[in-house]
Design an enzyme around this catalytic site. Structure first.
Site, PDB file in Angstrom:
ATOM      1  N   ASP A 142      35.135 -23.434   3.252  1.00 29.87           N
ATOM      2  CA  ASP A 142      34.016 -23.937   2.467  1.00 29.87           C
ATOM      3  C   ASP A 142      34.539 -24.522   1.159  1.00 29.87           C
ATOM      4  O   ASP A 142      35.642 -25.080   1.117  1.00 29.87           O
ATOM      5  CB  ASP A 142      33.021 -22.795   2.210  1.00 29.87           C
ATOM      6  CG  ASP A 142      31.584 -23.286   2.172  1.00 29.87           C
ATOM      7  OD1 ASP A 142      31.237 -23.971   1.194  1.00 29.87           O
ATOM      8  OD2 ASP A 142      30.819 -22.989   3.101  1.00 29.87           O
ATOM      9  N   HIS A 182      28.557 -23.486  -3.203  1.00 28.67           N
ATOM     10  CA  HIS A 182      28.192 -23.287  -1.801  1.00 28.67           C
ATOM     11  C   HIS A 182      28.985 -22.171  -1.131  1.00 28.67           C
ATOM     12  O   HIS A 182      28.421 -21.291  -0.464  1.00 28.67           O
ATOM     13  CB  HIS A 182      28.402 -24.607  -1.053  1.00 28.67           C
ATOM     14  CG  HIS A 182      27.811 -24.660   0.313  1.00 28.67           C
ATOM     15  ND1 HIS A 182      28.509 -24.268   1.440  1.00 28.67           N
ATOM     16  CD2 HIS A 182      26.600 -25.064   0.747  1.00 28.67           C
ATOM     17  CE1 HIS A 182      27.755 -24.450   2.504  1.00 28.67           C
ATOM     18  NE2 HIS A 182      26.587 -24.925   2.104  1.00 28.67           N
ATOM     19  N   SER A 469      23.536 -24.099   6.675  1.00 31.37           N
ATOM     20  CA  SER A 469      24.667 -23.462   5.990  1.00 31.37           C
ATOM     21  C   SER A 469      24.376 -22.011   5.667  1.00 31.37           C
ATOM     22  O   SER A 469      25.283 -21.182   5.581  1.00 31.37           O
ATOM     23  CB  SER A 469      24.979 -24.191   4.680  1.00 31.37           C
ATOM     24  OG  SER A 469      25.690 -25.370   4.899  1.00 31.37           O
TER      25      SER A 469
END
Length: 757
Positions: A142, A182, A469
């Site tokens: 990520d 994220h 996600s």
């Protein structure tokens, strides 16, 4: 001409589609790419080679530069060079494929209870340890991780930065708007262990920073991360990232399949390009990985009640709750600039998306005294977005169509809106990408998990976000729990346990979602832990039928394994009878504890009697007291999807920009937007063009200066592939101030013949 212009005023501030006309709009070939621009490609080899052998392969071409060599995730290397030099690699005998590097983006509690995660903590592993993921390594590819976060310190077990090529996978610090959060959010869903807890709070997170500033990275960075994860022998690998290319044979999908073959349970997000069919993107197309779509947890959803109609609002992430207890007047707030909000005090303002960020629009509305803000899309369909900072009034989103309908009602008189709150649970999120996978016709996603309003860790705090996600790490955490409970299970059994015990979810009107929308359904971790039977593979593809063939058999084999401690009886139910299809199901059989049996399921079809292009459903296996649903799918010839569809354009979210989107189900060798004078049909230039565009949705931002000069234009949005060209014709009106707008019957617009800039 005046009559014609009046007839198209419904086009609003974006391009809308019109039927393809009989006339031919002739345009020159799209511009050739410069032969001097260097590119990066992934070279896949037929057989393994070491670094020295690879250097010898390309030593004849000094223009090529090796960047990475791969021997775990795939056999091959990445290389940089001019297009002609890259093309020459295809002629080498030992080269299997040369693939251009793609860009991958992040697909920007009660949820754990919903998937059975809290119940799972009441079970114990073979060492009498509570199931928390302890001893299981979960790799997270990520944007990195804030390993100093108090909820993640105990879970963090090191990692690697494949962007800066060091051993510090810290999230990108906020600088110039390029900071990220994220990866920290994803890691928290899996294994936060503090103020909030993840699905597997005692699992060890190994972080791989493959996506850098702004949350994007390249194919080679992601493959390098997969390569490192294989070397690190992680047990589970989460990739909450992707692109819009619907294809099973991209290098990243191949690399992920290789990781699974080496014993890693790989979990990927399916993508946020729904709700259209064919929108699942790589690596969510990887056959052996678990591809995850997004469902809603139990959430309270606000609906506007206007003139007897209920309109669903999607709250922007970071917004305060929409909890109004009385009616408010709604007004048109334009694009949300302060001078457009002078009458907003005490009212709800409807604002069009574009030119300003969502947060700027909300702040301007708040400063004008508005009670709330609703932002409607400027291209077809709904959207979801995030506020960058806290705003004291609620902010919600609507589709373009709903927003324009409300604007129309405002023009007819004073508009009052009342709020109703309705509780929703286990509904598929609109943005969740759908399958199937092109060319292999595999069912993707495999399962769904909560992906809406998911609160988790971010650098410096906590934030609710949404997207597939957020759904994928729920499944990755569940895989860690299953791995702790069954250390001897490999990826196939873990995947089967989650799919076999998933709950089929239904639309708001009670219809079961299609297999290529929800796979086997929403995961139930507690049910997976207590399953007495495994069926694998957990979904079936019967392939492609040809109309020229008659009454031919297609077979699929599955293995049924009794993992309980008692003898079980098994029987299949015959699927719903469909004209042209006959099934041959296995007879009832018994299995002793630990015994397994490979069974054949046959389907005989007469394609001349089939009406649809895609056929799917669920086979039912009764396994003792359990009922196992097995999704299946087959297609009639290759579905005749158009080469180009779903085109729209509107103002970008930053000043001075526009964005367009278009869906290319089969990809395109050539794609372009050719501009023509609306009267003479004279070619004026290309607004944009691309070569070798992948399958799926294409999202592109363009600067406002690329628009043509003032006037009315006809645009041909076309895609070419395998000798076939499909296109859409659309009208574009550029106002004298250079903005897209509604055509108005004026002498200025009628006589404009401005040339394309």
């Amino acid at each position: 001409m005046k009559k014609f212009l009046l007839s198209i005023t419904v086009l609003s501030l974006f391009w809308s589609q019109t039927p393809v006309s009989a006339r031919t709009l002739s345009h020159p070939p799209i511009p050739e790419e410069s032969p001097d621009i260097e590119k990066v490609a992934i070279v896949v080899l037929k057989d393994p080679k070491n670094e020295q052998e690879i250097k010898q392969m390309i030593e004849q071409n000094p223009d090529l530069q090796i960047r990475h060599t791969f021997n775990q995730a795939l056999n091959g290397f990445s290389v940089k060079g001019k297009p002609s030099a890259l093309q020459s690699l295809k002629r080498i005998e030992s080269v299997s494929a040369v693939s251009p590097v793609n860009t991958y983006h992040v697909h920007s509690n009660d949820n754990i209870k919903l998937i059975g995660g809290l119940n799972a903590r009441g079970y114990y592993d073979e060492n009498n340890q509570r199931l928390t993921g302890k001893g299981v390594k979960v790799g997270v590819i990520d944007t990195g991780i804030d390993y100093n976060h108090p909820d993640l310190r105990r879970s963090y077990g090191g990692g690697r930065d494949l962007v800066d090529n060091d051993r510090d996978p810290m999230e990108t610090k906020a600088a110039g708007g390029q900071g990220t959060l994220h990866g920290t959010h994803v890691a928290g869903i899996i294994a936060a262990n503090g103020r909030i807890q993840g699905v597997a709070p005692e699992a060890t997170i190994i972080a791989y920073r493959a996506l850098g500033p702004g949350g994007s990275g390249t194919t080679e960075q992601v493959i390098a991360a997969i390569e490192q994860a294989i070397k690190d022998k992680v047990d589970v690998l989460n990739l909450s990232l992707g692109n819009n290319v619907n294809g099973p044979d991209l290098p990243i999908s191949m690399a992920l399949n290789k990781a699974v073959e080496k014993g890693i349970t790989a979990v990927t997000s399916s993508g946020n390009s729904g709700p259209n069919i064919w929108t699942v993107g790589s690596p969510g197309t990887a056959s052996k990985a678990i591809s995850v779509g997004a469902s809603t947890p139990t959430i309270k959803v606000p609906f506007l009640s206007i003139n007897g109609r209920e309109i669903r609002l999607d709250l922007l992430q970071g917004s305060k709750e929409w909890e109004f207890d009385r009616s408010y007047e709604m007004i048109d707030g334009g694009l949300g600039y302060p001078d457009q909000l002078k009458n907003a005090e005490g009212k709800i303002v409807l604002i069009e998306r574009g030119e300003l960020t969502f947060t700027d629009k909300a702040v301007h509305a708040m400063e004008a005294g508005a009670e709330g803000i609703i932002i409607y899309n400027n291209t077809k369909g709904r959207f979801f977005g995030n506020l960058d900072s806290e705003v004291p009034i609620p902010a919600a989103a609507l589709s373009k169509e709903e927003g324009e309908e409300l604007k129309k009602l405002m023009k007819e008189g004073r508009l009052l809106a009342r709020t109703n709150i309705i509780e929703e649970r286990d509904i598929l999120a609109d943005f969740s990408s759908r399958g199937p996978v092109t060319s292999t016709w595999e069912i993707k996603p495999d399962v769904v998990a909560p992906g809406v309003a998911i609160n988790s860790t971010i650098p410096g705090g906590y934030l609710p976000l949404q997207g597939t996600s957020m759904a994928a790490p729920h499944v990755a955490g569940a895989c860690a729990i299953l791995k702790q409970a069954h250390p001897d299970w490999g990826p196939e059994k873990i995947k089967a346990a989650l799919m076999n015990t998933a709950k089929l979810i239904r639309t708001a009107d009670g219809q079961t979602y299609r297999t290529y929308e929800q796979g086997a359904g929403r995961i139930q971790l507690d049910q997976a832990l207590t399953a007495g039977t495994l069926v694998f593979p957990a979904s079936m593809q019967f392939g492609k039928f040809q109309i020229a063939d008659r009454l031919h058999d297609h077979s699929s084999f599955i293995t049924v394994e009794n993992i309980s401690e008692k003898t079980q009886s098994y029987s299949f139910s015959v699927p719903y009878k469909e004209q042209g299809i006959n099934w041959e199901m296995p007879m009832t059989f018994q299995l002793n504890p630990g015994e397994k049996k490979k069974v054949e399921i046959k389907m005989s079809a007469d394609p001349t009697l089939l009406q649809k292009k895609i056929h799917d459903g669920y086979l039912l296996l009764k396994a003792g007291a359990e009922s196992i649903h097995i999704p299946y799918l087959y297609v009639l010839e290759e579905p005749d999807y158009p080469r180009v569809m779903g085109f729209g354009i509107g103002k970008g979210d930053k000043p001075g920009t526009y964005h367009y989107e278009v869906y290319l189900p089969g990809g395109a060798e050539e794609f372009g937007i050719a501009m023509f004078d609306s009267e003479s049909l004279r070619f004026m230039g290309f607004l944009d063009w691309k070569r070798n565009t992948g399958k799926g949705q294409l999202l592109q931002e363009i600067p406002a200066e690329k628009l043509p000069g003032p006037g009315l234009y006809l645009a041909k949005v076309f895609a070419k592939k395998a000798g076939r060209e499909d296109w859409i014709e659309t009208y574009l009106f550029v106002r004298p101030d250079g903005q897209l707008g509604d055509p108005e019957p004026s002498a200025e617009s009628e006589e404009s013949t401005s040339k394309y800039k």
